[in-house]
Motif scaffolding. Sequence first.
Motif, mmCIF file in Angstrom:
data_model
loop_
_atom_site.group_PDB
_atom_site.id
_atom_site.type_symbol
_atom_site.label_atom_id
_atom_site.label_comp_id
_atom_site.label_asym_id
_atom_site.label_seq_id
_atom_site.Cartn_x
_atom_site.Cartn_y
_atom_site.Cartn_z
ATOM 1 N N ARG A 1 13.912 2.828 3.092
ATOM 2 C CA ARG A 1 12.863 2.943 4.114
ATOM 3 C C ARG A 1 11.500 2.966 3.448
ATOM 4 N NH1 ARG A 1 10.177 7.168 6.813
ATOM 5 N NH2 ARG A 1 11.254 8.712 5.509
ATOM 6 N N LEU A 2 10.569 2.173 3.967
ATOM 7 C CA LEU A 2 9.208 2.127 3.434
ATOM 8 C C LEU A 2 8.426 3.303 4.018
ATOM 9 C CD1 LEU A 2 8.462 -1.719 3.660
ATOM 10 C CD2 LEU A 2 9.386 -0.408 1.742
ATOM 11 N N VAL A 3 8.237 4.314 3.206
ATOM 12 C CA VAL A 3 7.548 5.519 3.685
ATOM 13 C C VAL A 3 6.042 5.288 3.736
ATOM 14 C CG1 VAL A 3 9.326 7.017 2.756
ATOM 15 C CG2 VAL A 3 7.351 6.455 1.349
ATOM 16 N N ALA A 4 5.377 6.017 4.598
ATOM 17 C CA ALA A 4 3.924 5.930 4.731
ATOM 18 C C ALA A 4 3.264 7.101 4.018
ATOM 19 C CB ALA A 4 3.528 5.911 6.198
ATOM 20 N N LEU A 5 2.289 6.799 3.161
ATOM 21 C CA LEU A 5 1.494 7.845 2.519
ATOM 22 C C LEU A 5 0.197 8.096 3.282
ATOM 23 C CD1 LEU A 5 1.927 7.041 -1.285
ATOM 24 C CD2 LEU A 5 3.272 8.564 0.170
ATOM 25 N N THR A 6 -0.265 7.070 3.996
ATOM 26 C CA THR A 6 -1.450 7.198 4.844
ATOM 27 C C THR A 6 -1.199 6.386 6.117
ATOM 28 O OG1 THR A 6 -2.708 5.231 4.168
ATOM 29 C CG2 THR A 6 -2.855 7.177 2.739
ATOM 30 N N GLU A 7 -2.107 6.449 7.035
ATOM 31 C CA GLU A 7 -1.947 5.675 8.270
ATOM 32 C C GLU A 7 -2.081 4.182 8.021
ATOM 33 O OE1 GLU A 7 -6.577 6.002 9.865
ATOM 34 O OE2 GLU A 7 -4.974 7.135 10.873
ATOM 35 N N ASN A 8 -2.581 3.797 6.842
ATOM 36 C CA ASN A 8 -2.730 2.379 6.508
ATOM 37 C C ASN A 8 -1.562 1.819 5.699
ATOM 38 O OD1 ASN A 8 -5.321 2.087 7.712
ATOM 39 N ND2 ASN A 8 -6.234 3.089 5.934
ATOM 40 N N SER A 9 -0.600 2.672 5.322
ATOM 41 C CA SER A 9 0.519 2.221 4.495
ATOM 42 C C SER A 9 1.384 1.202 5.240
ATOM 43 C CB SER A 9 1.396 3.398 4.089
ATOM 44 O OG SER A 9 0.685 4.344 3.340
ATOM 45 N N ILE A 10 1.909 0.248 4.494
ATOM 46 C CA ILE A 10 2.851 -0.724 5.055
ATOM 47 C C ILE A 10 4.205 -0.048 5.256
ATOM 48 C CG2 ILE A 10 4.093 -2.881 4.612
ATOM 49 C CD1 ILE A 10 1.733 -3.769 2.902
ATOM 50 N N THR A 11 4.763 -0.172 6.444
ATOM 51 C CA THR A 11 6.092 0.376 6.715
ATOM 52 C C THR A 11 7.057 -0.700 7.212
ATOM 53 O OG1 THR A 11 5.393 1.016 8.947
ATOM 54 C CG2 THR A 11 5.224 2.684 7.204
ATOM 55 N N SER A 12 6.562 -1.925 7.348
ATOM 56 C CA SER A 12 7.372 -3.043 7.831
ATOM 57 C C SER A 12 7.738 -3.961 6.657
ATOM 58 C CB SER A 12 6.603 -3.835 8.893
ATOM 59 O OG SER A 12 7.132 -5.130 9.051
ATOM 60 N N ARG A 13 9.006 -4.292 6.516
ATOM 61 C CA ARG A 13 9.428 -5.199 5.462
ATOM 62 C C ARG A 13 8.833 -6.592 5.664
ATOM 63 N NH1 ARG A 13 15.762 -3.907 3.984
ATOM 64 N NH2 ARG A 13 15.577 -1.629 3.987
ATOM 65 N N THR A 14 8.728 -6.990 6.918
ATOM 66 C CA THR A 14 8.137 -8.299 7.211
ATOM 67 C C THR A 14 6.692 -8.349 6.740
ATOM 68 O OG1 THR A 14 9.575 -8.624 9.133
ATOM 69 C CG2 THR A 14 7.564 -9.951 9.024
ATOM 70 N N ALA A 15 5.924 -7.313 7.054
ATOM 71 C CA ALA A 15 4.521 -7.259 6.627
ATOM 72 C C ALA A 15 4.426 -7.214 5.114
ATOM 73 C CB ALA A 15 3.839 -6.040 7.241
ATOM 74 N N LEU A 16 5.315 -6.468 4.482
ATOM 75 C CA LEU A 16 5.300 -6.391 3.023
ATOM 76 C C LEU A 16 5.578 -7.752 2.414
ATOM 77 C CD1 LEU A 16 5.198 -4.787 0.378
ATOM 78 C CD2 LEU A 16 7.637 -4.310 0.663
ATOM 79 N N ARG A 17 6.598 -8.443 2.899
ATOM 80 C CA ARG A 17 6.937 -9.766 2.353
ATOM 81 C C ARG A 17 5.782 -10.751 2.547
ATOM 82 N NH1 ARG A 17 12.218 -10.490 0.866
ATOM 83 N NH2 ARG A 17 13.714 -8.899 1.534
ATOM 84 N N GLN A 18 5.086 -10.636 3.652
ATOM 85 C CA GLN A 18 3.927 -11.513 3.885
ATOM 86 C C GLN A 18 2.850 -11.253 2.840
ATOM 87 O OE1 GLN A 18 2.942 -10.564 7.945
ATOM 88 N NE2 GLN A 18 4.338 -12.097 8.801
ATOM 89 N N GLN A 19 2.603 -9.973 2.541
ATOM 90 C CA GLN A 19 1.602 -9.655 1.528
ATOM 91 C C GLN A 19 2.049 -10.104 0.140
ATOM 92 O OE1 GLN A 19 -0.579 -6.122 1.239
ATOM 93 N NE2 GLN A 19 -0.855 -5.836 3.430
ATOM 94 N N LEU A 20 3.328 -9.946 -0.158
ATOM 95 C CA LEU A 20 3.827 -10.352 -1.465
ATOM 96 C C LEU A 20 3.726 -11.864 -1.648
ATOM 97 C CD1 LEU A 20 6.981 -8.080 -1.935
ATOM 98 C CD2 LEU A 20 4.613 -7.658 -2.605
ATOM 99 N N ALA A 21 3.964 -12.598 -0.585
ATOM 100 C CA ALA A 21 3.815 -14.056 -0.663
ATOM 101 C C ALA A 21 2.369 -14.433 -0.993
ATOM 102 C CB ALA A 21 4.247 -14.695 0.655
ATOM 103 N N LYS A 22 1.435 -13.694 -0.410
ATOM 104 C CA LYS A 22 0.020 -13.948 -0.692
ATOM 105 C C LYS A 22 -0.327 -13.596 -2.137
ATOM 106 C CE LYS A 22 -4.611 -13.202 1.161
ATOM 107 N NZ LYS A 22 -5.416 -12.536 2.219
ATOM 108 N N VAL A 23 0.285 -12.523 -2.654
ATOM 109 C CA VAL A 23 0.049 -12.139 -4.049
ATOM 110 C C VAL A 23 0.541 -13.232 -4.983
ATOM 111 C CG1 VAL A 23 0.640 -10.487 -5.854
ATOM 112 C CG2 VAL A 23 0.131 -9.678 -3.548
ATOM 113 N N ARG A 24 1.717 -13.792 -4.703
ATOM 114 C CA ARG A 24 2.246 -14.874 -5.542
ATOM 115 C C ARG A 24 1.323 -16.081 -5.503
ATOM 116 N NH1 ARG A 24 6.979 -13.587 -2.442
ATOM 117 N NH2 ARG A 24 8.239 -12.013 -3.547
ATOM 118 N N GLU A 25 0.732 -16.328 -4.347
ATOM 119 C CA GLU A 25 -0.149 -17.490 -4.171
ATOM 120 C C GLU A 25 -1.483 -17.305 -4.878
ATOM 121 O OE1 GLU A 25 -2.548 -19.730 -0.515
ATOM 122 O OE2 GLU A 25 -0.859 -18.400 -0.070
ATOM 123 N N THR A 26 -2.040 -16.091 -4.811
ATOM 124 C CA THR A 26 -3.386 -15.861 -5.342
ATOM 125 C C THR A 26 -3.391 -15.218 -6.727
ATOM 126 O OG1 THR A 26 -3.531 -13.664 -4.309
ATOM 127 C CG2 THR A 26 -4.259 -15.569 -2.997
ATOM 128 N N GLY A 27 -2.281 -14.548 -7.085
ATOM 129 C CA GLY A 27 -2.235 -13.876 -8.379
ATOM 130 C C GLY A 27 -2.992 -12.565 -8.412
#
Length: 257
Positions: free
Chosen positions: A162-188
Amino acid sequence: MARLVPAVLRAADILELFLGDDVTLSASEIGSRLELPRSTTHELLTTLVERHYLVRRSGEETTYRLGPKLLELGARYQQRLEFTAEADAVARQVAAECRETVHVAVLDGLEVVYVSKVDSTHSVRLISEVGRRLPAHCTAVGKVLLAGLSEEELSARLKGHRLVALTENSITSRTALRQQLAKVRETGVAHERSESNPDAGCVAAPVVDATGEWMAAMSISIPTSRHSDEAWPRWEKLVREGAAELTRRLGGRPATP
């Protein structure tokens, strides 16, 4: 206090006999020095030989010497010492340029462990320390390191977690996380805005080893009081340059978006 395992202690005792002047030792010498039964000595030596911690030499009397696995472990330990020293040196350079807190972290499961830190020179600075652990999905360094995993490895680590939240802005969705990770791979580069600490944000880039693996990540952490749209591109540029410099020092090739 946790119970110590006798067999492991005896195996360690055998290996540590070779810290003395003896390059080779026979089974009888080992058993005598450690006061071990003959059968126990034989079983321990057979196991250590099988795992390449010792090498058996046949002759008039069978003897044993240290094996190649110990060299591998020693080399890895040395690499870790060199990595930490180089990480500290480059982090200091980046911190001098940006005057903000610079971290270098590695991935352990789904957590990041901070192995280097250089403090900001501003009077208002972030409180953190080497050795601290945080959930990877809540940090910029963690997003970089998760993005460096294969899809199969990422899925295996996330399974049942489970993706725990440390703040109200933390990612808790796997879909949202994967979207961000895809962007990281693209931009470095990865960003984190108040996801692990409501009063701070970070930008991070990968440190690449000689095999091409994203082995670590470097970040610049900035209190929200100093955030500005104009400053983020500069911080991004500096962390890219710092991660690339550490990559080169470790014999790797910097990541290219």
